[in-house]
Structures are given as structure tokens and as C-alpha cells.
Motif scaffolding. Structure first.
Motif, short mmCIF file in Angstrom:
data_model
loop_
_atom_site.label_atom_id
_atom_site.label_comp_id
_atom_site.label_asym_id
_atom_site.label_seq_id
_atom_site.Cartn_x
_atom_site.Cartn_y
_atom_site.Cartn_z
N GLU A 1 0.83 -1.21 0.00
CA GLU A 1 0.00 0.00 0.00
C GLU A 1 0.86 1.26 0.00
O GLU A 1 0.49 2.27 -0.60
CB GLU A 1 -0.93 -0.01 1.21
CG GLU A 1 -2.03 -1.06 1.17
CD GLU A 1 -3.00 -0.84 0.02
OE1 GLU A 1 -3.15 0.31 -0.42
OE2 GLU A 1 -3.60 -1.83 -0.44
N SER B 1 0.72 4.19 -2.70
CA SER B 1 0.52 5.59 -2.33
C SER B 1 1.56 6.49 -2.98
O SER B 1 1.23 7.54 -3.56
CB SER B 1 0.57 5.74 -0.81
OG SER B 1 -0.48 5.02 -0.19
N ILE C 1 0.78 12.39 -4.27
CA ILE C 1 1.67 12.19 -3.12
C ILE C 1 3.10 12.56 -3.48
O ILE C 1 3.83 13.18 -2.68
CB ILE C 1 1.59 10.74 -2.64
CG1 ILE C 1 0.15 10.36 -2.30
CG2 ILE C 1 2.49 10.53 -1.43
CD1 ILE C 1 -0.48 11.23 -1.25
N VAL D 1 -4.95 12.31 1.34
CA VAL D 1 -4.32 11.06 1.74
C VAL D 1 -5.35 10.03 2.19
O VAL D 1 -5.37 8.89 1.71
CB VAL D 1 -3.29 11.31 2.86
CG1 VAL D 1 -2.71 9.99 3.37
CG2 VAL D 1 -2.18 12.21 2.35
N VAL E 1 -8.51 6.58 0.11
CA VAL E 1 -7.83 5.30 0.29
C VAL E 1 -8.66 4.13 -0.23
O VAL E 1 -8.17 3.27 -0.96
CB VAL E 1 -7.47 5.09 1.78
CG1 VAL E 1 -7.01 3.67 2.03
CG2 VAL E 1 -6.40 6.07 2.21
N LYS F 1 -4.12 -0.46 4.60
CA LYS F 1 -4.46 0.83 4.00
C LYS F 1 -4.45 1.95 5.04
O LYS F 1 -3.95 3.06 4.78
CB LYS F 1 -5.83 0.74 3.32
CG LYS F 1 -5.82 0.00 1.99
CD LYS F 1 -7.19 0.03 1.35
CE LYS F 1 -7.14 -0.54 -0.07
NZ LYS F 1 -6.34 0.30 -0.99
N GLY G 1 -1.80 5.07 4.96
CA GLY G 1 -2.26 6.45 4.94
C GLY G 1 -1.72 7.25 6.11
O GLY G 1 -1.32 8.41 5.95
#
Length: 451
Positions: A24, A28, A34, A95, A99, A126, A130
Motif C-alpha cells: 500500500e 501511495s 503524493i 491522503v 484510500v 491501507k 495512509g
């Protein structure tokens, strides 16, 4: 609705949470948003603080903004005030608010479940990913702004919200603590983001939910709400760090605000977890719990707000706005005494202690002769003080604008020799007059001695 467990393939070994978490994280950081936010949060605040600190005009309407010329530790506090209002809620939306909704838009839930074989591990991975990204962004804001301020102005003492001078090391510790306390409401908004992402599915409202919640709480803090309601809102922790910069520190409101924010974070994340486990992943058309799930997501936080308000009302004894005549007079007199000594040092006059100065204030609101209460820009105060070996009593007039959260701006209204001019003439040249205009804080709860 078919439970998530029915979608779990038979046989095979579940993927460990650590491996899911790393996966994850990679997902991200593969997103362009990001990748853009990380360097932005680690570079832009320092550049901004350094640039503003060197300007001739400072953001005096922002808390600690008027001290950005004097110390590098004012910059990160100015940025924290802005981040609490806008920056951190928006970062949380980007963020945490997307998700789970991203998987709905891409239609990848079934593939993810086949690979991981555990909805619980998917949720944990997740949420942790995050949280990691969010902590990295917040750390960048704090570190970058502090470095920018120190590089531009220097590691100098900071004037607190009651006028007392904090040493550079003490200021550094309190700035760090203020940013750490701001993590609590950030986590609460992150929990709300996870809840919105699960409950609303593909809807873009889930992405905006943390920002909308923060805006609503910010507007609520501007209203003349009772103290108990104000403390029950998780967004109050974005404001209550101000109490770290008074002597004695106003810890009770801060600790309450942090605790409330953490309870909201756990509650919202727990609701998101329960709703996520009830998802029917075998149906490709399923995009979230729908209206029933949205109702489930709204009712518990509303009940939590009501219960927290009642609890704080009974345990703290807080009533009304928390802003009364006596509190205003004590806060103003204390700060004036500290700043008067600072002005005395600037002008190289004989020093005098606060005890011998015996500063006091007499305030009224809206021209009323009886005791005033509540926020407003119609507070008028007369400060009196005594100097050793001088029979005459010194007086100065201030107009106060007090906001509902207890912050006030005192604007000097004479005499000109004390607070009538922006600059004072010192032996080393003109310098800002600390008594001309200054920020202060009224303690909303009765937690410190009245002496």
C-alpha cells in the motif's frame, strides 16, 4: 448484505499485514499527488517562512506573526495556525479520503481480496499506509518551517501570549509540542476521511469529507458557543496549543482537546472498519454501504458529540462563553506588566519587577458599567501601574478585540509615550514598540490561580 468473509477464497495462506502495508505504501507513493506533496511539504514552508520573515510588512493579524522579525521560532507557529485551518485538512482529504474509494473507481477489490485473502488485513494495511504518509507530510511542514525561520532570523527568544520571554531552547520545545498536539485533530480528520471513503464509495464527497468537516468545525469555533461545546469539537485542538505559550501553561483545555480528538479518531476509524467488513465484494456493482451506511456513519459521531458535551459540562463546570471581565482584566494586566519591562529594557530605563509594578486593569464591554462577558471588539480597558519612588499612577488605554476562542488583540489608545506609536526611539535606533499592539489569550476554563 453478504459479509466480507464470504468473499474470502478457500485455501491458500493469507498475506501478512507487513507485506500488505509495504504494498500500500508503494501504491501511495506511485500517485502523482503524493509525489508532489512530499517535496512540497518539505521545501515550501521553509521558503515561505524565510521570505516572510525578511519582509518589511508582517502578518500581524496572525498569531505570532508580529514576532517573525524577532525570532525564528515564530515562523513555525504562524504556519501551524494556517495549517490547522486549511493545510492539514486538505492534506488529510488527499491522503485518507481516497484510500478505499480509489479501489471502487478502479474496480480492483476482487483482485485485491484474491491476493490478500483477508479484508481485515487490507483495512489495516491501507489505514497504516495512509497514516505513514500523513505523518511524513506533517513532519515536513514542521521541520521545514522551523529551519526556514531559524535560517532567516536566528535562534532567539520568543515572546509568549502573556508577554513573558521564552528562552530559545524553551521556545523550541514548545513549538515541537504544539505540532505534536496538532497531530491529534489531524488523526481525527484522517479517521473521518477513512469513514467517508468507505461509506460513500465512488462519490467525490468522501474525498472532501475531512476538509468539509474541518471547515464546519472552524466556522463553529467562530460562533459564541458554550465552552463545553467548543471543547467537544475535535478541531479545538488546532487552537488550544496556544495555552503552551502562557505562564503558567493552560494545559487543561489542551489535554481535553487532544483526548477528544483521539476519541474521535478511534471512533471514526472503528466505524469505517465495521462498514468495510460488511461490504459485499462478490457484487461488482457494489460501491459502498449506500444510504444506510451513510446514516450509520453519521449517527454515532453525532451521539459522541452530544455525550462529550454533557460530560465536559458536568466535569469541568464550564458555562457560557468562558470569557468574563475578571479573566480579561487579569490576562491583560499580566501581559502588560511583562511587556512594560521589555519596553523598559529597550529604553535602558531602570528595571522594575512585576511585583513592584503592581499592574492592574479595569475593563468594560460596550460601554457598560456592569461586568461584561463574551467575545467582541467592543472591550475597552484602562491599565494602571506604579513605579518606585513615583507618586503618580501610570495609566494606558487599550481597545480589545476578543474572539470566541479566547484570543485577543490589544490595540493601544494612548498615552503616546507608552503605547501611542508603533516604534520607540531607543539608543540603538528605532525598534517596534511591544506595548503598541499585542496578542493575548483569555483562559476559558478556571484552571490557574487567580493571584
Amino acid at each position: 448484505m453478504t459479509g466480507a468473509g464470504s468473499a474470502r477464497p478457500a485455501g491458500g495462506r493469507r498475506v501478512p499485514v507487513g507485506r500488505c502495508y509495504r504494498f500500500e505504501l508503494v501504491k501511495s507513493f506511485s500517485q502523482w499527488r503524493i509525489r508532489l506533496l512530499v517535496p512540497l511539504c518539505w521545501i515550501a514552508p521553509g521558503v515561505f517562512v524565510a521570505a516572510v520573515s525578511r519582509q518589511s510588512t508582517l502578518p500581524a493579524d496572525t498569531l505570532f506573526g508580529r514576532w517573525m522579525h524577532a525570532t525564528g521560532w515564530a515562523g513555525p507557529l504562524v504556519l501551524l495556525g494556517f495549517a490547522g485551518s486549511w493545510g492539514l485538512p486538505l492534506l488529510t482529504s488527499v491522503v485518507a479520503g481516497d484510500v478505499f474509494a480509489a479501489e471502487d473507481r478502479l474496480g480492483t477489490w476482487r483482485h485485491l481480496l484474491v491476493a490478500v485473502r483477508s479484508p481485515r488485513r487490507i483495512f489495516a494495511a491501507k489505514a497504516l499506509a495512509g497514516l505513514t504518509v500523513l505523518l511524513l507530510l506533517v513532519a515536513g511542514l514542521a521541520c521545514s518551517s522551523a529551519v526556514g525561520g531559524i535560517a532567516a532570523v536566528g535562534d532567539r527568544p520568543l515572546v509568549g501570549l502573556d508577554g513573558h520571554l521564552l528562552t530559545a531552547s524553551d521556545a523550541a520545545g514548545r513549538v515541537l509540542l504544539a505540532w505534536l498536539c496538532a497531530l491529534a485533530p489531524t488523526l481525527a480528520l484522517a479517521g473521518i476521511g477513512l469513514l467517508g471513503s468507505v461509506a460513500l464509495g465512488r462519490s467525490p464527497t468522501g474525498l472532501l469529507l475531512p476538509a468539509l468537516a474541518a471547515l464546519t468545525m472552524q466556522l463553529a469555533q467562530m460562533l459564541p458557543l458554550p465552552v463545553a461545546v467548543r471543547l467537544a469539537l475535535p478541531g479545538y485542538a488546532f487552537i488550544s496549543w496556544n495555552g503552551l505559550f502562557t505562564a503558567p501553561t493552560q494545559l487543561t483545555p489542551l489535554l481535553i482537546a487532544v483526548a477528544v480528538s483521539l476519541v474521535w479518531a478511534v471512533t471514526a476509524t472503528g466505524l469505517a472498519y465495521l462498514l468495510f467488513l460488511r461490504r459485499d465484494f462478490t457484487n461488482p456493482a457494489e460501491s459502498g454501504p449506500g444510504r444506510r451506511g451513510a446514516a450509520v456513519a453519521i449517527l454515532p459521531p453525532a451521539a459522541l458529540l452530544a455525550a462529550t458535551t454533557v460530560l465536559l459540562s458536568t466535569t469541568t463546570g464550564a458555562a457560557g462563553s468562558g470569557i468574563g471581565q475578571g479573566k480579561v482584566e487579569r490576562a491583560l494586566a499580566t501581559e502588560f506588566a511583562h511587556l512594560y519591562r521589555m519596553q523598559t529594557a529597550q529604553l535602558h530605563r531602570p528595571d522594575v519587577t512585576e511585583t513592584r509594578l503592581r499592574a492592574s486593569a479595569a475593563c468594560s464591554k460596550g460601554g457598560e458599567r456592569f461586568a461584561g462577558a463574551g467575545p467582541g471588539n467592543d472591550w475597552r480597558c484602562v491599565v494602571s501601574w506604579h513605579l518606585p519612588d513615583v507618586d503618580a499612577v501610570g495609566t494606558a488605554v487599550y481597545q480589545l478585540d476578543i474572539t470566541p476562542d479566547g484570543r485577543f488583540v490589544a490595540d493601544g489608545d494612548g498615552p503616546k509615550e507608552v503605547n501611542g506609536y508603533f516604534l520607540v526611539h531607543t539608543p540603538h535606533g528605532d525598534a517596534p514598540n511591544p506595548l503598541w499592539q499585542f496578542d493575548g489569550s483569555v483562559e476559558l476554563l478556571h484552571t490557574t490561580p487567580k493571584g
